[in-house]
Design a protein around this motif. Sequence first.
Motif, PDB file in Angstrom:
ATOM      1  N   SER A 197     -10.411  10.743  -6.894  1.00 52.23           N
ATOM      2  CA  SER A 197      -9.576   9.965  -5.987  1.00 52.23           C
ATOM      3  C   SER A 197      -9.449  10.732  -4.688  1.00 52.23           C
ATOM      4  CB  SER A 197      -8.202   9.776  -6.653  1.00 52.23           C
ATOM      5  OG  SER A 197      -7.145   9.924  -5.737  1.00 52.23           O
ATOM      6  N   GLU A 198      -9.386  10.018  -3.589  1.00 53.44           N
ATOM      7  CA  GLU A 198      -9.242  10.677  -2.293  1.00 53.44           C
ATOM      8  C   GLU A 198      -7.929  11.464  -2.227  1.00 53.44           C
ATOM      9  OE1 GLU A 198     -11.440  10.717   0.136  1.00 53.44           O
ATOM     10  OE2 GLU A 198     -10.164  11.757   1.595  1.00 53.44           O
ATOM     11  N   GLY A 199      -6.878  10.901  -2.798  1.00 58.28           N
ATOM     12  CA  GLY A 199      -5.567  11.538  -2.666  1.00 58.28           C
ATOM     13  C   GLY A 199      -5.276  12.618  -3.681  1.00 58.28           C
ATOM     14  N   PHE A 200      -5.819  12.491  -4.898  1.00 58.23           N
ATOM     15  CA  PHE A 200      -5.389  13.367  -5.990  1.00 58.23           C
ATOM     16  C   PHE A 200      -6.521  14.204  -6.588  1.00 58.23           C
ATOM     17  CE2 PHE A 200      -1.990  10.176  -5.964  1.00 58.23           C
ATOM     18  CZ  PHE A 200      -0.896  11.008  -5.967  1.00 58.23           C
ATOM     19  N   GLY A 201      -7.725  14.099  -6.020  1.00 56.60           N
ATOM     20  CA  GLY A 201      -8.843  14.816  -6.644  1.00 56.60           C
ATOM     21  C   GLY A 201      -9.200  14.151  -7.960  1.00 56.60           C
TER      22      GLY A 201
ATOM     23  N   GLU B 140       0.858  -1.182   0.000  1.00 54.52           N
ATOM     24  CA  GLU B 140       0.000   0.000   0.000  1.00 54.52           C
ATOM     25  C   GLU B 140       0.898   1.236   0.000  1.00 54.52           C
ATOM     26  OE1 GLU B 140      -4.055  -0.367   1.849  1.00 54.52           O
ATOM     27  OE2 GLU B 140      -2.933  -1.618   3.227  1.00 54.52           O
ATOM     28  N   ILE B 141       1.076   1.824  -1.179  1.00 50.86           N
ATOM     29  CA  ILE B 141       1.923   3.018  -1.302  1.00 50.86           C
ATOM     30  C   ILE B 141       1.277   4.167  -0.533  1.00 50.86           C
ATOM     31  CG2 ILE B 141       2.828   4.702  -2.935  1.00 50.86           C
ATOM     32  CD1 ILE B 141       4.261   2.251  -3.508  1.00 50.86           C
ATOM     33  N   THR B 142      -0.009   4.309  -0.686  1.00 47.78           N
ATOM     34  CA  THR B 142      -0.815   5.238   0.100  1.00 47.78           C
ATOM     35  C   THR B 142      -2.063   4.459   0.512  1.00 47.78           C
ATOM     36  OG1 THR B 142      -2.344   6.076  -1.572  1.00 47.78           O
ATOM     37  CG2 THR B 142      -0.123   7.035  -1.581  1.00 47.78           C
ATOM     38  N   PRO B 143      -2.927   5.045   1.327  1.00 47.43           N
ATOM     39  CA  PRO B 143      -4.162   4.295   1.626  1.00 47.43           C
ATOM     40  C   PRO B 143      -5.042   4.110   0.390  1.00 47.43           C
ATOM     41  CG  PRO B 143      -3.837   6.082   3.196  1.00 47.43           C
ATOM     42  CD  PRO B 143      -2.829   6.283   2.106  1.00 47.43           C
ATOM     43  N   TYR B 144      -4.758   4.831  -0.679  1.00 48.08           N
ATOM     44  CA  TYR B 144      -5.648   4.815  -1.844  1.00 48.08           C
ATOM     45  C   TYR B 144      -4.984   4.231  -3.083  1.00 48.08           C
ATOM     46  CZ  TYR B 144      -7.195   8.235   1.476  1.00 48.08           C
ATOM     47  OH  TYR B 144      -7.518   8.856   2.651  1.00 48.08           O
ATOM     48  N   GLU B 145      -3.679   4.073  -3.021  1.00 49.38           N
ATOM     49  CA  GLU B 145      -2.969   3.528  -4.175  1.00 49.38           C
ATOM     50  C   GLU B 145      -2.095   2.368  -3.706  1.00 49.38           C
ATOM     51  OE1 GLU B 145      -2.619   7.095  -3.847  1.00 49.38           O
ATOM     52  OE2 GLU B 145      -4.159   7.564  -5.336  1.00 49.38           O
ATOM     53  N   SER B 146      -2.294   1.222  -4.321  1.00 55.94           N
ATOM     54  CA  SER B 146      -1.505   0.048  -3.969  1.00 55.94           C
ATOM     55  C   SER B 146      -0.710  -0.414  -5.175  1.00 55.94           C
ATOM     56  CB  SER B 146      -2.408  -1.085  -3.490  1.00 55.94           C
ATOM     57  OG  SER B 146      -2.966  -0.761  -2.237  1.00 55.94           O
ATOM     58  N   MET B 147       0.462  -0.950  -4.905  1.00 60.17           N
ATOM     59  CA  MET B 147       1.360  -1.410  -5.951  1.00 60.17           C
ATOM     60  C   MET B 147       1.437  -2.922  -5.898  1.00 60.17           C
ATOM     61  SD  MET B 147       3.575  -0.211  -8.213  1.00 60.17           S
ATOM     62  CE  MET B 147       4.349   1.339  -7.754  1.00 60.17           C
TER      63      MET B 147
ATOM     64  N   PRO C 276       6.389  -2.567 -16.782  1.00 60.92           N
ATOM     65  CA  PRO C 276       5.892  -3.916 -17.089  1.00 60.92           C
ATOM     66  C   PRO C 276       5.884  -4.832 -15.866  1.00 60.92           C
ATOM     67  CG  PRO C 276       7.584  -3.245 -18.648  1.00 60.92           C
ATOM     68  CD  PRO C 276       7.590  -2.233 -17.551  1.00 60.92           C
ATOM     69  N   TYR C 277       6.533  -4.421 -14.776  1.00 62.50           N
ATOM     70  CA  TYR C 277       6.671  -5.299 -13.616  1.00 62.50           C
ATOM     71  C   TYR C 277       5.976  -4.761 -12.374  1.00 62.50           C
ATOM     72  CZ  TYR C 277      10.346  -6.123 -16.938  1.00 62.50           C
ATOM     73  OH  TYR C 277      11.010  -6.311 -18.112  1.00 62.50           O
ATOM     74  N   GLU C 278       5.568  -3.508 -12.430  1.00 61.32           N
ATOM     75  CA  GLU C 278       4.897  -2.914 -11.279  1.00 61.32           C
ATOM     76  C   GLU C 278       3.586  -2.275 -11.743  1.00 61.32           C
ATOM     77  OE1 GLU C 278       8.336  -1.894 -11.597  1.00 61.32           O
ATOM     78  OE2 GLU C 278       9.078  -3.314 -10.115  1.00 61.32           O
ATOM     79  N   SER C 279       2.499  -2.701 -11.129  1.00 64.75           N
ATOM     80  CA  SER C 279       1.192  -2.150 -11.485  1.00 64.75           C
ATOM     81  C   SER C 279       0.586  -1.470 -10.280  1.00 64.75           C
ATOM     82  CB  SER C 279       0.257  -3.262 -11.972  1.00 64.75           C
ATOM     83  OG  SER C 279       0.690  -3.739 -13.223  1.00 64.75           O
ATOM     84  N   MET C 280      -0.168  -0.422 -10.558  1.00 60.85           N
ATOM     85  CA  MET C 280      -0.800   0.362  -9.507  1.00 60.85           C
ATOM     86  C   MET C 280      -2.305   0.152  -9.563  1.00 60.85           C
ATOM     87  SD  MET C 280      -0.008   2.711  -7.210  1.00 60.85           S
ATOM     88  CE  MET C 280       1.363   3.791  -7.660  1.00 60.85           C
ATOM     89  N   LEU C 281      -2.885  -0.055  -8.398  1.00 64.42           N
ATOM     90  CA  LEU C 281      -4.345  -0.051  -8.280  1.00 64.42           C
ATOM     91  C   LEU C 281      -4.725   1.250  -7.591  1.00 64.42           C
ATOM     92  CD1 LEU C 281      -4.861  -3.774  -7.312  1.00 64.42           C
ATOM     93  CD2 LEU C 281      -5.941  -2.656  -9.264  1.00 64.42           C
ATOM     94  N   ARG C 282      -5.413   2.126  -8.318  1.00 63.60           N
ATOM     95  CA  ARG C 282      -5.795   3.434  -7.785  1.00 63.60           C
ATOM     96  C   ARG C 282      -7.273   3.396  -7.424  1.00 63.60           C
ATOM     97  NH1 ARG C 282      -2.534   7.866  -9.942  1.00 63.60           N
ATOM     98  NH2 ARG C 282      -0.882   7.049 -11.278  1.00 63.60           N
ATOM     99  N   ARG C 283      -7.572   3.686  -6.186  1.00 68.13           N
ATOM    100  CA  ARG C 283      -8.955   3.663  -5.718  1.00 68.13           C
ATOM    101  C   ARG C 283      -9.766   4.767  -6.383  1.00 68.13           C
ATOM    102  NH1 ARG C 283     -11.519   1.114  -1.942  1.00 68.13           N
ATOM    103  NH2 ARG C 283     -13.493   1.995  -1.300  1.00 68.13           N
TER     104      ARG C 283
ATOM    105  N   TYR D 159     -11.347   0.228  -8.500  1.00 70.80           N
ATOM    106  CA  TYR D 159      -9.950   0.617  -8.697  1.00 70.80           C
ATOM    107  C   TYR D 159      -9.644   0.743 -10.186  1.00 70.80           C
ATOM    108  CZ  TYR D 159      -9.139  -0.351  -3.815  1.00 70.80           C
ATOM    109  OH  TYR D 159      -9.187  -0.297  -2.452  1.00 70.80           O
ATOM    110  N   PHE D 160      -8.677   1.603 -10.495  1.00 71.77           N
ATOM    111  CA  PHE D 160      -8.135   1.625 -11.843  1.00 71.77           C
ATOM    112  C   PHE D 160      -6.778   0.942 -11.819  1.00 71.77           C
ATOM    113  CE2 PHE D 160      -6.102   3.018 -15.681  1.00 71.77           C
ATOM    114  CZ  PHE D 160      -7.151   2.985 -16.588  1.00 71.77           C
ATOM    115  N   LEU D 161      -6.604  -0.053 -12.675  1.00 72.41           N
ATOM    116  CA  LEU D 161      -5.335  -0.780 -12.777  1.00 72.41           C
ATOM    117  C   LEU D 161      -4.475  -0.142 -13.850  1.00 72.41           C
ATOM    118  CD1 LEU D 161      -3.591  -3.354 -12.100  1.00 72.41           C
ATOM    119  CD2 LEU D 161      -4.690  -4.385 -14.094  1.00 72.41           C
TER     120      LEU D 161
END
Lengths: 313, 313, 313, 313
Positions: free
Chosen positions: D40-44, C10-17, D13-20, D6-8
């Motif tokens: 998004s809670e963190g980024f608007g 969990e990079i942030t509470p809202y973004e996970s890697m 190519p080896y690290e993916s982010m799941l953004r709430r 979430y947005f994937l």
Amino acid sequence: MKFGSYFLEEITPYESMLRRMDEILAKRTTKFQELTLFRSEGFGKVLILDKDAQSTERDEHVYHDTLVHPALLAHPEPTSVFIVGGGEGATLREVLKHPSVERAVMVDIDDELIDIAKELLPEWHQGAFEDPRSDVYAEDARAWLEQHDEQFDVILVDLTDPVGEDSPARFLFTVEWYSLLKKRLKPGGFVAMQAGMLLLTHHREHPVIHRTVREVFEHVRTYRTYIPGYFLQFGFILASDHTDPLTIDTATYQTRLDERRLKLRYLNAPLITAQFALPNDLIEAIEAETMVSTDAEPFWLDEEGNPHQKPLG
Amino acid sequence: MKFGSYFLEEITPYESMLRRMDEILAKRTTKFQELTLFRSEGFGKVLILDKDAQSTERDEHVYHDTLVHPALLAHPEPTSVFIVGGGEGATLREVLKHPSVERAVMVDIDDELIDIAKELLPEWHQGAFEDPRSDVYAEDARAWLEQHDEQFDVILVDLTDPVGEDSPARFLFTVEWYSLLKKRLKPGGFVAMQAGMLLLTHHREHPVIHRTVREVFEHVRTYRTYIPGYFLQFGFILASDHTDPLTIDTATYQTRLDERRLKLRYLNAPLITAQFALPNDLIEAIEAETMVSTDAEPFWLDEEGNPHQKPLG
Amino acid sequence: MKFGSYFLEEITPYESMLRRMDEILAKRTTKFQELTLFRSEGFGKVLILDKDAQSTERDEHVYHDTLVHPALLAHPEPTSVFIVGGGEGATLREVLKHPSVERAVMVDIDDELIDIAKELLPEWHQGAFEDPRSDVYAEDARAWLEQHDEQFDVILVDLTDPVGEDSPARFLFTVEWYSLLKKRLKPGGFVAMQAGMLLLTHHREHPVIHRTVREVFEHVRTYRTYIPGYFLQFGFILASDHTDPLTIDTATYQTRLDERRLKLRYLNAPLITAQFALPNDLIEAIEAETMVSTDAEPFWLDEEGNPHQKPLG
Amino acid sequence: MKFGSYFLEEITPYESMLRRMDEILAKRTTKFQELTLFRSEGFGKVLILDKDAQSTERDEHVYHDTLVHPALLAHPEPTSVFIVGGGEGATLREVLKHPSVERAVMVDIDDELIDIAKELLPEWHQGAFEDPRSDVYAEDARAWLEQHDEQFDVILVDLTDPVGEDSPARFLFTVEWYSLLKKRLKPGGFVAMQAGMLLLTHHREHPVIHRTVREVFEHVRTYRTYIPGYFLQFGFILASDHTDPLTIDTATYQTRLDERRLKLRYLNAPLITAQFALPNDLIEAIEAETMVSTDAEPFWLDEEGNPHQKPLG
């Protein structure tokens, strides 16, 4: 797994599903729950309530056929049916397919969910709310049944599980609640209910429900089906004081299906019988269960699916 | 969903599962596949071959009971059994439980997988490879059967699906292959096989296999079970030229279970019968299927699970 | 995103890697933390402590160059250095590159981590633990400094953040702790520390640390770098009672780099100067901050990264 | 990581982010790309084009300050500016803050994106499209510049990377393209461009762009910033035939910021200077690069970020 929008669902505490959302159709919050409705390539419209998939357009008939028709076909001529929960309207829809039904009362606590269903889920209710035989109340079902002494041929219980020690659903899984249902059944009546997932047969959720219902009803039988949209198998219970469901043979189901001119997408007479055949490990788990849920000590499930009767700590 | 190590599996092209790995026990690469073995809180040891869960310690009995026992119980006295695939040894283990079995030949193309299984998967084989009745070959099963004219009472086919237009498994799903199996059956013999996932009944993988087997055998019956560790329901086929499996009643299964003193963790006589009861939509999909897989035009599956007989491009 | 093994962070509470693990090299549990070491295609060996990436083989020099060299180059002739934390040995390794250093004391609370580092992380320590100038203690650093009145030219603080209201790290971010560090500095000495992520500049973690250090030291300057393996930007602090770091010009850094024959992979003289240039929004956030962390009311971070001085209630 | 939407995004190519995604605001498809806009809670508001985050409400000023102001402040009195790309309008918005600017021409190939931006992204453009000094064309920028011989004081290139061997963007990263830009610059003019992510400094995307621009312009300087919403650091290039950007000192930037009464949220004079300080490993990677992209052999990036000049197969 392609980039894009997904719904994350914890299928178990150890396995989570990412479901691809082609389009998000609605996101609404009611007093009781949060609803997410999206379109999926594999399942059509997918309805999420709070954290779990509740129903999908392409396989809701599997769940609703299984909840509704074994009970209504077990009864020789159901005229009145009571539905606990079932807010999206598909349980009601299936009940109304039985021509002998003259009255179907549905009580779901979430009035907003019913309104949303009317607007957004026509594939589920298909107009059932407007049927003149339907009587729909947005109330607490237990309170409604305590205040009305009307009796029914069949009662269908379509509830979510009592997860968490403060779950209000706990009081809809107790001896006292099942005794109330029994009082509201006409002679010869049946109760059918969704009764917990059967992921590994040693899980105790279903056995506790089974054991508790057995305190109240003479004949209690577990049956099961796989729900594709949940990726899980679920247990159901058919209970009665009058007739052991296992004594109803395939031919009887077939005759009633024919007489009532029912064409179901999922269930048929041999499959109804087959759903009552249980694997050895589940039979043993049900027999070994001793926990009985009561109003004084209502059971609830922790995140791992283990049942408890007292607060954890 | 907690931080930590997970295995990502694409259950469908649209739904992916993240399975928590408590401990990674082994990661090996053979000539044919990549093996990952980890410990899961819910399923015990989980065996992954390439991209999919193959078997888990806590529910492998569901799969192996279902593949092995209906066929061996359908036969009044199986003495010789041939297993196609089945590298981790649990199919062999279940076969050897039948006391009449004198010879069990297993042919799996992946010799390294068999060696790894002997070392790392004792819960699966439980010593079956060392049983004096076992005869294990690391070869191509089709080549072996073409070169040996030995006949068997039961043949069990435990293969992965022909995914991709270049899948070598394509030639183990054709009319010619099933004809070869038929030639290697003794009179009165049975073939049982894993025959594709049944996620939504309109998927055509299972119907195509069923339709193809029907070109060769007189009696072809689909049966099914839910595999918890896959989170999916799978179809199986029991085929014979001699006996329609549907004519074997529950009492016969029960008698044979008793005579053979078999205590199974999952299956029992009523449940075997019940596994052959199919839902309406699956019955219709099987009846509607017209594709027949042949060596000239072997079918294969694209990522969405759709069957093809020619290259896509 | 391909099937396979991943580490969820969990990079942030809202973004996970989800970080792909090509191979899991070790998983160990110490009294204080859980260590996972895996090989990644992009970063080489990746070290996870508890829930977060701590360091990667391919970019650890970015972090360690930034923590160590600005302070040691700010000092005209550092002979003794004290390191708080730094268990994997790379901070020590960089300190020892300065030829004037005669003594480097490192105190990390986790003795097992140090042992694991010696065995599994040679790319990090590169033998630094065996250098005769090194003196390594597995103890609580604050207790060690309270019990020893030795003074140092430079103190480097390499700690994880005080996340959670019960974090024991809270007492290593207070006025009293910084006052202790100041007492253990020789005249003209410098303290450098890792001082929190700068994801969006309105986050208050770094401003609170900066504000607190300012209670104790005359000159307190923030500098920053992007850490590729964290996918985050981090703040650092260089503090002194004697010299404002901003008065040290690029030419001085260059001269000292030359004199000490230091060839760094990441930092150079102009870049050290540049790291002290801050964006407007961060400058404003630091100026606006009023929270001062003390032993009586030590600050801690909730999951969203917000600072608190009292229990949440 | 909580259940929900979430947005994937594949960061590498080896690290993916799941953004709430708290709320999905829009999903649109244009001729050129697919747009997803969510809160998004963190980024608007977060703007996704195709598979990657492009801009977020809370940190777009970091990117746009960095692309626009170094070039416009390097110029003593920019009156005309040309923008390649920049569809959401924030680059244009920042350009118009410089009071000397009399004409700003923006050419973005995606007319639908511009329309969507006008409707859905007011936080980005803030009315810039309606400014009388703005002249916006929905065309191919290279074609526009070939057909118009107008010259500009500053050209800003705001493009996505040439990923994939068929990327049409390849022809906007060649010697011929940069030569065209040079012809459209007035004497004393500057070109600034986004020039690739700097995840690990050995990646060659930025070095190839730098090397190619160097074929055309006398003075070519790399500068960089961390973009929080990308979780990545990006390289930029400032090029000119007239003035080496490194000869513009902090005081000059400060004077021009003061004269033009610019109050920026992110950049200030010392930080602009600091952005041009590069780490050793990046300096070495730029110096070592030999690939020059031309119309005959335009470079493109594979999924791992490696540059190629010929088709892979």
